[in-house]
Design an enzyme around this catalytic site. Structure first.
Site, PDB file in Angstrom:
ATOM      1  N   GLU A 277       0.804  -1.226   0.000  1.00 39.17           N
ATOM      2  CA  GLU A 277       0.000   0.000   0.000  1.00 39.17           C
ATOM      3  C   GLU A 277       0.837   1.277   0.000  1.00 39.17           C
ATOM      4  O   GLU A 277       0.793   2.067   0.958  1.00 39.17           O
ATOM      5  CB  GLU A 277      -0.976  -0.014   1.189  1.00 39.17           C
ATOM      6  CG  GLU A 277      -1.942  -1.182   1.166  1.00 39.17           C
ATOM      7  CD  GLU A 277      -3.130  -1.021   2.122  1.00 39.17           C
ATOM      8  OE1 GLU A 277      -3.142  -0.066   2.909  1.00 39.17           O
ATOM      9  OE2 GLU A 277      -4.052  -1.850   2.064  1.00 39.17           O
TER      10      GLU A 277
ATOM     11  N   GLU B  61      -5.107  -8.911   0.633  1.00 37.84           N
ATOM     12  CA  GLU B  61      -5.809  -8.612   1.893  1.00 37.84           C
ATOM     13  C   GLU B  61      -7.288  -8.398   1.602  1.00 37.84           C
ATOM     14  O   GLU B  61      -7.644  -7.731   0.622  1.00 37.84           O
ATOM     15  CB  GLU B  61      -5.308  -7.314   2.546  1.00 37.84           C
ATOM     16  CG  GLU B  61      -3.989  -7.414   3.246  1.00 37.84           C
ATOM     17  CD  GLU B  61      -3.576  -6.102   3.906  1.00 37.84           C
ATOM     18  OE1 GLU B  61      -4.447  -5.341   4.375  1.00 37.84           O
ATOM     19  OE2 GLU B  61      -2.352  -5.845   3.932  1.00 37.84           O
TER      20      GLU B  61
END
Ligand code: NOJ
Length: 459
Positions: free
Chosen positions: A161, A362
């Site tokens: 991220e 995720e």
């Protein structure tokens, strides 16, 4: 879902390891940030976390019981290089060797993330992700990790991220290192993209057959208006969160609309030849998906941006979902939009033909249910959340989306960054006082889902 589909769980070093001062580990930006009063809810730190550092055997046993064939973990850069970028700390190497060997012994493939936000403090002191030097430090770190662990680790995720690293860390300042500066944020967005490309090449130089990718947090942006201002905001927010890092490695170019928006902030860090350096072949794209987002006209009820509300510099894109649009939300107040996961992977497949394989690295939700009078955790809302997202994914795969794996976030309740221990994402409950682990109902559901899918594929 085809045979060989990767079924996994994911976690990250600072969120689970604890043992902050053991094995000669050096401080990271999250140690500094979490120990600064007022930065993290309740002053929670990752000093102990869930003590995974001392519980490898017990924790891997849970994975075996669950039936996963992959485990996504992250390597703590300050365990391997605690003092500087040159001297390797053997105790850090020993810890990850033990983890990897235990996984391999149980037929669980290790998937390693190199950077999940715990930057060594000494690198931040030299400018962190806002300075170009970080790219070369990361390249060296990636090369070293591959030399140390590449005989057993074949799947590598360079960065987790990078949007959060850049914009939560250097623009909104709600994540470490807590800086609020537009120029630093744009510089970090460029340097993370460059670091990914350098890191990929470094890994491949040591292990040509390794599979390498980056993990980005993506969302579908819904809108209720097509007036020109909203349209432009939509394009900017989409480019800022969804396109920047993917366009960079697939084409060497950032989205035009943002190049224009950032102007000098970008041109002062973008050097001649960077286009060529940014472009790199990858084996998969890692996608973290939690919920859809919203861009619309500003409304009087809008709250300030939250963690999942990306927005570009100088724009007041409104990212809160209208209350009426979604029925339910998690305990983080994130809307629950399972259809979004399927829509997202179909969009990736449509927009980037270069991407041949997607891993959902995720997916999960914060629900804070605790034990009932029998000590059982009946987290029905998480059961529904995970099940409906898996079904949405299955449907998209049937329609042709090239998805090869799914990792639930997370195996255990753990340290949720600026929210401390107040948000539970685990399918295993952790008593944060005794550190006892108890599988929740969602663990059993996921276990069954994996087993049944495997059975169906074999029949
Ligand atoms: C994204 C991050 O990678 C992870 O560290 C975090 O805990 C989850 N999302 C939930 O917010």
């Amino acid at each position: 879902m085809k045979q060989g589909f990767l079924w996994g769980v994911a976690a990250a070093s600072y969120q689970i390891e604890g043992a902050a001062h053991e094995g000669n580990r050096g401080p990271s930006i999250w140690d500094t940030f979490s120990h600064t009063p007022g930065k993290v809810l309740n002053g929670d730190t990752g000093d102990v976390a869930i003590d995974h550092y001392h519980r490898i055997e017990e924790d891997v046993k849970l994975m075996v019981e669950l039936g996963v064939n992959v485990y996504r973990f992250s390597i703590a850069w300050p365990r391997l290089f605690p003092q500087n970028s040159q001297s390797i700390e053997q105790q850090g190497v020993d810890f990850y060797n033990k983890l990897i060997d235990t996984l391999v012994a149980h037929n669980i493939e290790p998937v390693a993330t190199l950077y999940h936000w715990d930057l060594p403090q000494y690198l931040e002191d030299k400018g962190g992700w806002a300075s170009r030097d970080i790219v070369y430090a990361f390249e060296h770190y990636a090369k070293t990790c591959t030399e140390l662990f590449g005989d057993r680790v074949n799947k590598w995720i360079t960065l987790n991220e990078p949007w959060c690293t850049s914009f939560l860390g250097y623009y909104l300042g709600i994540h470490a290192p807590g800086i609020k500066n537009a120029a630093s944020a744009v510089a970090a967005a460029h340097h993370t993209a460059l670091a990914h490309a350098y890191g990929t090449r470094a890994i491949k130089a040591v292990a040509p057959n390794a599979q390498v990718g980056i993990t980005v947090n993506m969302t579908n942006l819904r809108t209720d208006s097509d007036d020109p201002e909203t349209k432009l905001n939509w394009q900017l927010v989409d480019a800022n969160q969804n396109r920047w890092w993917i366009d960079a490695f697939t084409s060497g170019k950032y989205p035009e609309v943002l190049v224009k928006e950032y102007g000098v902030l970008l041109s002062q860090v973008f050097q001649e030849g960077d286009e060529k350096l940014l472009k790199v072949d990858n084996d998969f794209l890692g996608v973290n998906y939690y919920c859809d987002g919203f861009v619309g006209k500003a409304r009087i009820t809008d709250r300030p941006m939250n963690v999942h509300s990306p927005y570009p510099i100088n724009r007041t894109a409104n990212m809160d979902l209208p209350e009426t649009e979604f029925v339910s939300r998690t305990d983080f107040n994130w809307p629950i939009t399972p259809e979004g996961l399927g829509n997202l992977v179909l969009r990736i497949n449509r927009d980037w033909s270069e991407i041949k394989s997607i891993l959902i690295t995720e997916n999960g939700a914060a629900f804070n249910d605790g034990p009932n009078e029998h000590g059982e955790i009946e987290d029905h809302r998480r059961v529904d959340y995970i099940h409906s997202h898996l079904e949405s994914l299955r449907h998209a795969i049937d329609l042709g989306a090239p998805v090869d794996g799914y990792f639930a976030w997370s195996l255990w309740d753990n340290y949720e960054w600026a929210e401390g221990y107040s948000k539970r994402f685990g399918i295993v409950y952790v008593d944060f006082d005794t550190l006892k682990r108890t599988p929740k109902l969602s663990f059993k559901m996921y276990q069954k889902y994996i087993a049944q899918t495997r059975l169906a594929l074999n029949s």
